[in-house]
Every structure is written in structure tokens, then in C-alpha cells.
Design an enzyme around this catalytic site. Structure first.
Site, mmCIF file in Angstrom:
data_model
loop_
_atom_site.group_PDB
_atom_site.id
_atom_site.type_symbol
_atom_site.label_atom_id
_atom_site.label_comp_id
_atom_site.label_asym_id
_atom_site.label_seq_id
_atom_site.Cartn_x
_atom_site.Cartn_y
_atom_site.Cartn_z
ATOM 1 N N ARG A 82 0.816 -1.236 0.000
ATOM 2 C CA ARG A 82 0.000 0.000 0.000
ATOM 3 C C ARG A 82 0.845 1.279 0.000
ATOM 4 N NH1 ARG A 82 -3.992 -3.332 -1.151
ATOM 5 N NH2 ARG A 82 -5.035 -4.339 0.589
ATOM 6 N N ASN A 113 -0.999 -2.632 -7.468
ATOM 7 C CA ASN A 113 -2.316 -1.968 -7.343
ATOM 8 C C ASN A 113 -2.321 -0.949 -6.207
ATOM 9 O OD1 ASN A 113 -2.169 -4.050 -5.432
ATOM 10 N ND2 ASN A 113 -4.386 -4.304 -5.349
ATOM 11 N N ASP A 312 -0.244 -13.275 -0.203
ATOM 12 C CA ASP A 312 -1.276 -12.311 -0.612
ATOM 13 C C ASP A 312 -1.635 -11.408 0.564
ATOM 14 O OD1 ASP A 312 -3.039 -10.840 -2.090
ATOM 15 O OD2 ASP A 312 -4.536 -12.400 -2.309
#
Ligand code: NCD
Ligand code: ZN
Length: 447
Positions: A82, A113, A312
């Protein structure tokens, strides 16, 4: 210390290369030799390289961990730190890599992402600047493979590519089916390894909105995963280095293995099912499956039929998760708990240690082109010391993720007692004591 080359004593029953200097210190304990735990001694040079292996090694210093087990540190192919874009109080590179170090992970591959997503060289550079000298362990950076990303630029700087075929956190518009072959061609031409999030959104049933983990499994069923996997296998150019993320079903795993591609399973799909009582905190993409499906996946993993284990690690704020099910984002933290959970399974006799080290250390490192993940001459001394007697119950208060929660509350974990990075101790007695010297890695494939 002055790096004075020293010869390995003639008395040593050891393998050492004539080109390597003698060891400055020796780490002695037990290790896997030919699949069995045996006493081992690892000779480490001043620059943090493994320069001798064997018995009765001689060096100025020696650290004997007795019955404890020395393992290579793990490589986690799948984390979401993040950073940039945060929220930083949920996760960031500095915190995430300390969690990795404490969980026995020595290299993480960070997904693209983020906000903004990593779609070209300048975004990649921006991320690299946030890693260099700030992280506890090394990092490999994914670039996003999308219709509009600059794959030519990413090929010069990224460590790997990621293709999302379905909407998920940070991905609103996945490519159309017609775009998939072209994207796979571009990935193959880049020479970078490609990881695919394989779910076919055409098979999702999102109305009425899912309100439970069972609904989520029905809404994004395993058949959607199987269809996307088939489509990618059929369109993949021969030269593409292809890996499938977070496979949830043994049937799909066997299909990918038959096609000769790489893939991973994540601890939550191996250990949790849609029967979990954790509610939206256990909402993940792809979803947790039935208890029967989970048991089959575990069985295949324990048999060595799943090449890679990957966390993940996808944290979200507790406040974002503890809402009505349809509103909760998908993803859970895992990088600190992945290896401890699986080491506890080894101790419980449910998993062979050699199979775990193949899936968590050796194969992910090879897939990403990193010379690590094995205790071998010439490799960097990135090592763990594990005491299998020191089990503890996992609880969020003892973990280091800023998000502050875990779906594995109360599960048994065996955390590494020590973690060495290039021969430097960065974890001692389960506490992080390192300095942030992490660097960005890129694949080093033999030409
Ligand atoms: C991931 C996230 O939150 O970034 N979520 C998840 O459920 N795994 C995105 C993803 O990998 O799908
Ligand atoms: Zn992910």
C-alpha cells in the site's frame, strides 16, 4: 571487521570452493541435508556470503544454536504494502518489511495496485525511492500489465508484471476477453515474469449482493477461476514465464501443473474456509471455499503438488472491514504469519519440512530469478533460526501490522527466533533489531 581471507582448515570435512574466502564465523545447528534434519555448520564470510558447509568448520567466531533448525529465509511472491497511497497507518514499506523479517521472509514481491498504480517507469521509480534504504528486507516491484500501461518502460525497471483479469482492490476495469492474448504477447516480449490474478468476471453472480462468506464463494465461484485459467493457458505464448496467483482449488492446481506453469497457494485458502466465523475480515479475492475444497487443497500442498506458497498480504483498516459484508473490501494481512503458521503444521506432523522449504523458499526464488532460498555455497547468508519447541498462540497484539488485526487469532505459530540478512542479525529472540538497508531486486535469469 577487515575482510582478511582465511582458509578453511585442512581438518575440516567441508565443501568449500577454492575461489571463496574462508569463513569469518560459523553458524552451527541442525539443517535439512538430503531431506533429513542433521547437524550442519554454515561458514559465513565477512561480506555475508555462505563460503563453507560441512562439519568441524574453523573460524574466529562461532554461534551454536544447538537443536534449533537453520533454514533459508522465505521469498514471498505476493504482498500489497500500500505504498504509495496508503493509508500509511494500514501498511507501508517500512512496517511491512519488518513484519516480513519477523515472519521469516527475506524478500517480498510488491504488487502494483497501489494509489497510483504502477503503470510506467516514473511510477516504478517513485516506488523504488520509497524502498531503497528504508526497508528491512529486499523488495521486488511488480508493474501492472494493462491496456494502457507502458510495458516497454516497465521492462527496463520492474521485477515482474501482474495482470488482473477481474475487479479487485484498486482494479475497477479489468481487460476485456478480446484484449487478453495481446496483453500476454506484450508480457512475453518484455522478458519479465508474469503473475495472473485469474477470475473471469463474466461468471460472477453479484446480485443480490453477497452477505456472507458462503455467498461470496457462490458469487465468485471456483468455476470463474477455472475458466480464466483455461483462457490464459490457451493464449500464453511459449516463451512467457507464467505464474498463477492464489489458486483455491486442487482441480485447478492440477490443471496448471499439467500445462507446466508456476502457481501459488495462500495460507488463508489452505487453512481457512467459508465456514470461518471471522465474517467480512475473511472476505478475500478469490473467496475462501468450502471446507471440503480447502481440505483437498491442503492435501495437495502437503503432498508437494503446489509449487509456491505466497501470502497475498493485503491489509485493510479494521474500520473498513467491520462493516456490512457487501461494503467490506477484500484482503487480509498475512506476511508475518504465513511461515509461522506453516512451521506449526510441520511441528504438528501435518507437513514435511522439506516440502515447506521447497514451496516457501526455493521455488518462489527460482521463479523470480533470485539466487536465494537454499543453503548453498556462494549464496547470501539470508538465514533463519527456528526453535520448534517455541510455539505460541497468534494474537493481533503481538503482531506488527499497522492494521492491527489477523484472521488467524488463536492459531498456533512458530516464529523464527533469529533472522540473518547477509550474515547480519536482524531478528533476535523474536524482536526486530535491524537497520533499513533493503534494496530493490530484479530477476537474474541465466542467459
Ligand atoms: C487484494 C488487495 O486488497 O489489494 N485483495 C485480495 O482480496 N486479495 C487484491 C487482490 O490481490 O485481489
Ligand atoms: Zn493480491
Amino acid at each position: 571487521m577487515v575482510p582478511v581471507p582465511r582458509r578453511v582448515s585442512a581438518r575440516s570435512r567441508a565443501s568449500a570452493s577454492p575461489e571463496l574466502p574462508g569463513p569469518d564465523w560459523v553458524l552451527a545447528g541442525r539443517g535439512l541435508v538430503d531431506g533429513h534434519l542433521q547437524p550442519i555448520e554454515i561458514g559465513i564470510s565477512d561480506d555475508g556470503t555462505i563460503v563453507a558447509l560441512g562439519r568441524d568448520l574453523h573460524a574466529p567466531e562461532r554461534h551454536d544454536v544447538g537443536e534449533s533448525v537453520v533454514l533459508p529465509s522465505a521469498t514471498d511472491l505476493h504482498v500489497h504494502f500500500r505504498d504509495p497511497g496508503g493509508p500509511a497507518d494500514v501498511e507501508n514499506f517500512a512496517a511491512g518489511t519488518i513484519e516480513a523479517a519477523l515472519g521469516g521472509v527475506g524478500l517480498v514481491a510488491d504488487m502494483p495496485n497501489t494509489r497510483p498504480a504502477v503503470t510506467d517507469a516514473s511510477r516504478l521509480e517513485e516506488k523504488r525511492a520509497r524502498v531503497t534504504g528504508r526497508t528491512a528486507v529486499d523488495v521486488l516491484l511488480y508493474g501492472a500489465l494493462t491496456a494502457t500501461s507502458r510495458v516497454d518502460q516497465l521492462a527496463m525497471a520492474a521485477g515482474a508484471l501482474k495482470l488482473y483479469l477481474s475487479p479487485t482492490t484498486g482494479v475497477e476495469r479489468p481487460p476485456t476477453r478480446a484484449e487478453i492474448p495481446g496483453l500476454l504477447q506484450r508480457a512475453a516480449a518484455s522478458g519479465l515474469p508474469l503473475t495472473v490474478h485469474a477470475e473471469d468476471p463474466a461468471q460472477f453472480v453479484l446480485e443480490p449482493p453477497p452477505t456472507s462468506l458462503s455467498d461470496w464463494d457462490r458469487a465468485r465461484p471456483w468455476t470463474a477461476e477455472a475458466a480464466a485459467v483455461e483462457e490464459v493457458i490457451a493464449a500464453a505464448p511459449r516463451e512467457l514465464r507464467l505464474h498463477f496467483a492464489h489458486v483455491t482449488s486442487a482441480r485447478i492446481a492440477e490443471r496448471i501443473a499439467k500445462a507446466g506453469h508456476s502457481f501459488e497457494a495462500s495460507p488463508h485458502h489452505l487453512l481457512l474456509s467459508r465456514a470461518s466465523k471471522v465474517g467480512p475480515r475473511a472476505k478475500v479475492n478469490p473467496p475462501l471455499r468450502s471446507e471440503g475444497e480447502r481440505a483437498h487443497l491442503w492435501e495437495l500442498f502437503a503432498l508437494g503438488g503446489i509449487p509456491c506458497l505466497a501470502s497475498d498480504h493485503a491489509p485493510h483498516a479494521a474500520s473498513a472491514k467491520d462493516v456490512a459484508f457487501p461494503l467490506a473490501p477484500s484482503g487480509m494481512p498475512n506476511v508475518e504469519t504465513m511461515l509461522p503458521l506453516l512451521l506449526a503444521k510441520v511441528r504438528a506432523g501435518e507437513l514435511d519440512l522439506a516440502r515447506l522449504t521447497a514451496a516457501a523458499m526455493d521455488r518462489p526464488s527460482r521463479w523470480i530469478g533470485q539466487p536465494r532460498g537454499r543453503i548453498a555455497l556462494g549464496h547470501r547468508a539470508d538465514l533463519l533460526v527456528v526453535d520448534f519447541r517455541s510455539r505460541r498462540k497468534i494474537t493481533a497484539g503481538d503482531l506488527h501490522a499497522p492494521c492491527g488485526w489477523t484472521a488467524f487469532e488463536g492459531y498456533e505459530g512458530i516464529f523464527p527466533r533469529e533472522h540473518y540478512r547477509a550474515g547480519e542479525r536482524i531478528v533476535l529472540a523474536g524482536e526486530y533489531i535491524g537497520t533499513p538497508t533493503g534494496v530493490v531486486r530484479r530477476p537474474e535469469f541465466a542467459a
